[in-house]
Design an enzyme around this catalytic site. Structure first.
Site, PDB file in Angstrom:
ATOM      1  N   ASP A 120      46.100  39.064  42.281  1.00  0.00           N
ATOM      2  CA  ASP A 120      45.493  37.724  42.369  1.00  0.00           C
ATOM      3  C   ASP A 120      44.904  37.557  43.764  1.00  0.00           C
ATOM      4  O   ASP A 120      44.865  38.511  44.546  1.00  0.00           O
ATOM      5  CB  ASP A 120      46.532  36.637  42.043  1.00  0.00           C
ATOM      6  N   HIS A 170      40.031  35.246  40.677  1.00  0.00           N
ATOM      7  CA  HIS A 170      41.359  35.619  41.180  1.00  0.00           C
ATOM      8  C   HIS A 170      41.341  36.999  41.831  1.00  0.00           C
ATOM      9  O   HIS A 170      42.306  37.760  41.718  1.00  0.00           O
ATOM     10  CB  HIS A 170      42.400  35.563  40.053  1.00  0.00           C
ATOM     11  N   GLU A 234      39.760  30.890  34.854  1.00  0.00           N
ATOM     12  CA  GLU A 234      39.377  30.154  36.071  1.00  0.00           C
ATOM     13  C   GLU A 234      38.348  30.903  36.919  1.00  0.00           C
ATOM     14  O   GLU A 234      38.445  30.896  38.150  1.00  0.00           O
ATOM     15  CB  GLU A 234      40.626  29.841  36.917  1.00  0.00           C
TER      16      GLU A 234
HETATM   17  C1  ACM Z   1      46.221  30.181  34.293  1.00  0.00           C
HETATM   18  O1  ACM Z   1      47.151  29.363  34.351  1.00  0.00           O
HETATM   19  N1  ACM Z   1      45.319  30.236  35.263  1.00  0.00           N
HETATM   20  C2  ACM Z   1      46.064  31.088  33.161  1.00  0.00           C
END
Ligand code: ACM
Ligand code: ZN
Length: 447
Positions: A120, A170, A234
């Site tokens: 991440d 991420h 995201e």
């Molecule tokens: C998430 O909670 N970003 C999958």
């Protein structure tokens, strides 16, 4: 075939694998005055049945203390094949010994999958052969031998480890090792300075795909799971791909008016890498809006991709779309399954709370799990931004993870909150005996 036969105090104990039983986790436990007989379709099934036996002994602890157990017949099999929890060592690293402790407790509740969110913005936590730059300068990552140790330990408890590497968002940790793989945008340095602000790997850079082909190949050979989770959540597309000259050129070559359409090209290539290793991909389900109204998938997810529903408010839509498009679905709706959310108002994590909504134990228990459709199972997530160590992970997970475990194992029509609540004291006393940190759900014992 008799696997084991023991005698103590005149009570016969017999464990037996009976391959004619249907369903690999199906077991039958019978206790009567002549003995205790546990039969299972497989050794895995016997292992699941042993957990039930332990729960009976702890649920009727006074009888157990007298060396007694009440007669019982239980014929049991799971309603859903996948019952998962997710740990996030990317945000706060979790040492191998703590992952093992976590696995020990998962096994007691018949969980059979642990997803590790390995990469991440905040860190790259897995060694990738041939790419030491990804983990350089840190000792907070799992080496190949650590990974083997975790996988073996989990496999002994019939738990599969699913690796997740999150792309194309991420990816700040990846891009700090490979700045050349980010989009060429004016404020990339400013964006990169803020974790979670959403830097992305460039969709128009071939080196992104060749590096990830190596990474996916390496994860595929390290992890025996048939699945690799590629994230897909995201992605700040409008702040990256939409502003990048290379991505914009790619959009116009393909006749796209929206940068989000590049997700099809991006994952088209990434999914080929997964398929070429004989694996299947899992992605977080994203729709064309992050709140309702949302109408359709963010991208054209191929039907061989398993999706995870997670955003608050969007699960009914994800269920409708996955059923219509033939995607297998894992249930991790934020309202019930995000175990990083506080369990009560005021019961906030000490670290880094961003304003998470409350998810009570009863709310976790009330997760809707439709059987006989495309729902493969359930997953409780322990996102690590506010979870600094494994004791905090335990405190957030339990007892809510027990509620999710029951939702994954027991057919919806057989679930009962009152029954669950009545079984909690025995279960919690066992956790206490084991030295596991959990939250006492005093609010459910009030009436
Ligand atoms: C998430 O909670 N970003 C999958
Ligand atoms: Zn780009």
């Amino acid at each position: 075939m008799t696997e084991h036969f023991g005698e103590g105090n005149g009570v016969k104990t017999r464990l037996e694998v009976d391959p004619s039983m249907s369903g690999k986790e199906h077991y039958r436990l019978e206790v009567n005055p002549s003995g205790l007989h546990l039969t299972g379709a497989s050794e895995e099934a016997l292992f699941r049945g042993m957990q039930t036996l332990d729960q009976i002994l702890w649920g009727d602890v006074a009888a157990t203390a007298r060396g007694e157990i009440s007669p019982v017949v239980i014929d049991d099999a799971p309603a859903f094949p996948r019952r998962a929890l997710m740990l996030d060592p990317a945000r706060h690293f979790i040492p191998v010994k703590d992952v093992k402790r976590f696995i020990d407790i998962m096994a007691r509740y018949k969980f059979n999958v642990l997803q590790l969110h390995l990469t991440d913005d905040e860190g790259w936590r897995v060694e990738i052969a041939g790419h030491p730059e990804l983990t350089a300068g840190s000792d907070q990552y799992y080496s190949e031998s650590d990974i083997r140790e975790i996988i073996g330990y989990a496999a002994d408890r019939y738990i599969e480890i699913v690796p997740e590497t999150d792309i194309p968002g991420h990816t700040r940790a990846l891009l700090s090792a490979h700045p050349e793989l980010g989009c060429h945008i004016a404020d990339s340095a400013a964006l990169a300075a803020v974790p979670g602000a959403g830097v992305m790997a460039c969709a128009a850079n071939d080196s992104v795909y060749s590096l990830y082909d190596d990474i996916i190949g390496c994860l595929a050979s390290m992890f025996p799971s048939p699945y690799i989770h590629l994230g897909g959540d995201e992605a700040a597309i409008e702040r990256n791909w939409a502003l990048c000259g290379d991505c914009r050129r790619m959009m116009s070559e393909r006749g796209y008016t929206e940068a989000a359409s590049l997700m099809n090209d991006f994952f088209g290539r990434m999914l080929s890498s997964v398929r070429s290793r004989g694996k299947k991909a899992i992605l977080w389900c994203e729709l064309d809006n992050i709140y309702m109204p949302a109408e359709k998938y963010l991208m054209d997810y191929p039907s061989d991709v398993t999706l995870v529903t997670w955003r608050n408010g969007l699960t009914p839509k994800c269920m409708e779309l996955t059923a219509a498009n033939g995607n297998p679905l894992i249930m991790a709706p934020g309202e019930h399954a995000y175990l990083d959310y506080p369990q009560m108002k005021g019961d906030l994590p000490e670290h880094n709370n961003w304003g998470m909504p409350v998810t009570t134990l009863q709310r976790s228990y009330s997760i809707d799990m439709p059987a006989n459709g495309n729902v493969e199972g359930v997953m409780g997530t322990l996102w690590g931004e506010a979870i600094a160590d494994v004791d905090r992970a335990f405190y957030m997970a339990y007892p809510r993870a027990m509620a999710l475990a029951e939702a994954g194992w027991t057919l919806p029509e057989r679930r009962s909150w009152d029954s669950f609540r009545s079984r909690l004291p025995g279960a919690l006393s066992k956790l206490m005996q084991l030295g596991v940190s959990f939250r006492v759900p005093f609010e459910v014992f009030g009436d």
